[in-house]
Design a protein around this motif. Structure first.
Motif, PDB file in Angstrom:
ATOM      1  N   UNK A 217      20.490 -74.926   3.554  1.00  0.00           N
ATOM      2  CA  UNK A 217      19.652 -74.545   4.677  1.00  0.00           C
ATOM      3  C   UNK A 217      19.400 -75.748   5.593  1.00  0.00           C
ATOM      4  N   UNK A 218      19.218 -76.898   4.955  1.00  0.00           N
ATOM      5  CA  UNK A 218      18.963 -78.107   5.740  1.00  0.00           C
ATOM      6  C   UNK A 218      20.191 -78.450   6.578  1.00  0.00           C
ATOM      7  N   UNK A 219      21.369 -78.299   5.953  1.00  0.00           N
ATOM      8  CA  UNK A 219      22.607 -78.590   6.694  1.00  0.00           C
ATOM      9  C   UNK A 219      22.719 -77.656   7.897  1.00  0.00           C
ATOM     10  N   UNK A 220      22.429 -76.372   7.674  1.00  0.00           N
ATOM     11  CA  UNK A 220      22.516 -75.416   8.779  1.00  0.00           C
ATOM     12  C   UNK A 220      21.477 -75.737   9.844  1.00  0.00           C
TER      13      UNK A 220
ATOM     14  N   UNK B  34      20.224 -77.708  15.238  1.00  0.00           N
ATOM     15  CA  UNK B  34      19.613 -78.684  16.137  1.00  0.00           C
ATOM     16  C   UNK B  34      20.675 -79.344  17.008  1.00  0.00           C
ATOM     17  N   UNK B  35      21.795 -79.706  16.370  1.00  0.00           N
ATOM     18  CA  UNK B  35      22.887 -80.342  17.120  1.00  0.00           C
ATOM     19  C   UNK B  35      23.397 -79.367  18.175  1.00  0.00           C
ATOM     20  N   UNK B  36      23.577 -78.093  17.760  1.00  0.00           N
ATOM     21  CA  UNK B  36      24.108 -77.102  18.694  1.00  0.00           C
ATOM     22  C   UNK B  36      23.133 -76.873  19.845  1.00  0.00           C
ATOM     23  N   UNK B  37      21.871 -76.744  19.481  1.00  0.00           N
ATOM     24  CA  UNK B  37      20.856 -76.571  20.521  1.00  0.00           C
ATOM     25  C   UNK B  37      20.920 -77.719  21.521  1.00  0.00           C
ATOM     26  N   UNK B  38      21.013 -78.900  20.963  1.00  0.00           N
ATOM     27  CA  UNK B  38      21.052 -80.090  21.822  1.00  0.00           C
ATOM     28  C   UNK B  38      22.262 -80.036  22.748  1.00  0.00           C
ATOM     29  N   UNK B  39      23.422 -79.722  22.152  1.00  0.00           N
ATOM     30  CA  UNK B  39      24.651 -79.663  22.945  1.00  0.00           C
ATOM     31  C   UNK B  39      24.521 -78.623  24.045  1.00  0.00           C
ATOM     32  N   UNK B  40      23.993 -77.440  23.655  1.00  0.00           N
ATOM     33  CA  UNK B  40      23.896 -76.360  24.623  1.00  0.00           C
ATOM     34  C   UNK B  40      23.011 -76.749  25.786  1.00  0.00           C
TER      35      UNK B  40
ATOM     36  N   UNK C 194      25.740 -66.585  13.339  1.00  0.00           N
ATOM     37  CA  UNK C 194      25.101 -67.279  12.221  1.00  0.00           C
ATOM     38  C   UNK C 194      23.583 -67.216  12.325  1.00  0.00           C
ATOM     39  N   UNK C 195      23.086 -67.446  13.538  1.00  0.00           N
ATOM     40  CA  UNK C 195      21.637 -67.460  13.719  1.00  0.00           C
ATOM     41  C   UNK C 195      21.062 -66.073  13.393  1.00  0.00           C
TER      42      UNK C 195
END
Lengths: 268, 263
Positions: A28-31, A36-42, A246-247
């Motif tokens: 879960x932590x990895x996801x 967070x990374x994806x949100x940031x990128x987006x 996934x979300x």
């Protein structure tokens, strides 16, 4: 809570909420980090934001199709599930035939078959309403519902059969009919037990709805593919699509876990 | 018999049975489960107001015989007549007959998803078509009678075994049956809970309820039963008044069985 896990963990290092370190949900932590990374990128990249807003419409459609398809499958599945436990040989045979056929055919083939054989025949020849063929919501929800009704019928059957025979006898000894016994005694207990697997079917259906892109139903995957066709950026496009699925399924599976815990700590 | 046996009801006064005409008639009942013959041409009559006790080793067919009365088991052959209705006739609505025949099970079989009150009112409402207020009144009266009025809104899992079995008796009585069938009602109970259930049954017997009881509770048999049937290998071996069957058993198999359970 903490004292209990200490007793179980035998003095092992424990996390603040009482989970032993070894059993932390690292996945879960990895996801979460991925999120967070994806949100940031987006939100830092124009391209991602464009892609997201382009396929947002498909996301709504995916959710709608799944909800409608699931609702139909819940009802059809119950009818077939009841047929599977029927003592009437004709009803039992028809229900079993349905389950075996739909479980034996891949979902994608069911989708093609519904789109190009069953629905055209029903819509034009039987109902004389060819406009149904242009209703993407219906075209998408029907094959999913037909296929999942077979899976869910088996879950219903397992649930019904898990209710002890004595419950049935107690109800019948009070003069209740077979139908009353099902309605008031067996089904309420069965449904309580099958809530978690039924929730999992919803998640599975959500993911399988991506197959509908093959017949041009404008859901999430379809829009993603279109976006990629326009931008040639496959990495970015599929990332966004995968992220959205996934979300959704992670949120839903948290919901299923919650139901599981609740039904486990019920009053029996 | 050991008088300190905790399972023996304190009650010593014998119940006077006023018997009416035949209410259950079983004629040449045979029940086969595949190769196994559970009942072998058994005939039995029960009079209105009778308390009949069926004893016998496990596998002797006593529960099967009891379950044939309300057609929980359908006999392979033979005829069961309950309150003048021939159960084997095709037109007979079995559910109608069952409304008049209450049944109490070894493992209680309360409905776990319903409260105690709902357990006792459900069949009244959907089978007897009573209004929910009326059904509730009947239920509260019966729960008072079996001694647990305060548990009406609890779920079965929150009750002890003895309390659950008393609720199960109340649930059956709520239909105002003419006959009550008891299938080993105390064998799943802890010893200290047996008496509370037997006391309720004794009270029922005193009120003149027609009862058929499969059980080995000798104390109850002596206090409440007017007839004891001993079964072995799917047949009735011996039948008579409790004192006669327990103290002077005529048949060798009865003697052997009693010597085993009376220590």
């Amino acid at each position: 809570m903490a004292s209990e896990s200490e007793r179980q963990g035998g003095g092992r290092l424990t996390h603040g909420v009482g989970l032993p370190l070894r059993r932390m949900p690292y996945w879960f932590i990895i996801i979460l980090i991925f999120f967070l990374v994806t949100f940031y990128t987006i939100f830092s990249s124009e391209d991602y934001r464009d892609t997201l807003s382009f396929i947002a419409e498909g996301l709504v459609f995916t959710i709608l199709i799944t909800v409608i398809g699931y609702a139909i499958a819940l009802v059809v599945g119950l009818v077939i599930g009841l047929g599977r436990v029927s003592r009437n040989p004709v009803i039992y045979t028809l229900a079993t035939l349905y389950v075996e056929v739909f479980r034996g055919v891949p979902m994608l083939v069911i989708i093609y078959y519904a789109r190009f054989v069953i629905v055209p025949w029903v819509a034009t020849d039987l109902l004389n309403q060819p406009q149904i063929l242009r209703n993407d919501l219906l075209i998408g929800a029907i094959p999913l519902a037909l296929g999942y009704a077979a899976y869910m019928a088996e879950i219903y059957r397992a649930g019904i059969e898990s209710v002890e025979r004595g419950q049935n006898e107690a109800a019948r000894s009070l003069g209740m009919s077979h139908v009353q016994t099902m309605r008031y005694i067996v089904l309420p207990q069965a449904i309580r037990r099958i809530l978690p697997p039924m929730g999992n079917e919803f998640i599975a259906m959500l993911k399988d709805s991506s197959l509908l892109s093959a017949i041009g139903v404008p859901e999430l995957t379809y829009w993603g593919r279109n976006r990629i066709a326009a931008t040639y950026n496959t990495f970015l496009g599929w990332n966004t699509v995968a992220f959205l699925y996934l979300i959704l399924s992670l949120i839903l599976s948290l919901g299923v876990k919650w139901i599981e815990r609740r039904s486990g700590s019920g009053h029996h | 018999m050991d008088t300190t046996n905790p399972t023996e009801p304190v009650e010593t006064e014998t119940i006077v049975h006023t018997l009416g005409k035949t209410i259950i008639q079983m004629e040449a009942i045979t029940k086969r489960f595949g190769e196994l013959v559970a009942l072998d041409t058994v005939s039995l009559e029960v009079q209105r107001g009778e308390v009949l006790m069926i004893i016998g080793p496990s596998g002797s067919g006593k529960s099967t015989l009891l379950r044939c009365i309300n057609y929980m088991e359908v006999p392979t052959s033979g005829r069961v007549t309950v309150d003048g209705i021939d159960m084997s006739r095709r037109r007979v609505n079995i559910n109608k007959v069952r409304e008049e025949v209450g049944m109490v099970f070894q493992r209680f079989e309360l409905f776990p998803h319903l409260t105690v009150l709902e357990n006792v009112t459900l069949a009244q409402r959907i089978v007897r078509k009573r209004k929910s207020g009326d059904a509730g009144e009947v239920a509260h009266d019966l729960l008072r009678k079996v001694g647990i009025p305060e548990k009406a809104n609890n779920y079965p899992a929150q009750l002890s075994g003895g309390q659950q079995q008393r609720v199960a008796i109340a649930r059956a009585l709520a239909m105002q049956p003419k006959i009550m069938l008891f299938d080993e009602p105390t064998s799943a109970l802890d010893p200290e809970m047996i008496k509370e259930v037997l006391d309720v049954m004794l009270e029922l017997a005193r009120e003149g309820m027609t009862m058929v009881v499969v059980s080995h509770e000798m104390g109850f048999a002596r206090a409440a039963a007017n007839r004891v049937v001993f079964m072995d290998q799917g047949r009735i071996v011996e039948m008579g008044e409790p004192d006669q069957v327990f103290d002077q058993p005529q048949h060798e198999r009865t003697q052997l069985f009693l010597s085993k359970i009376l220590h």
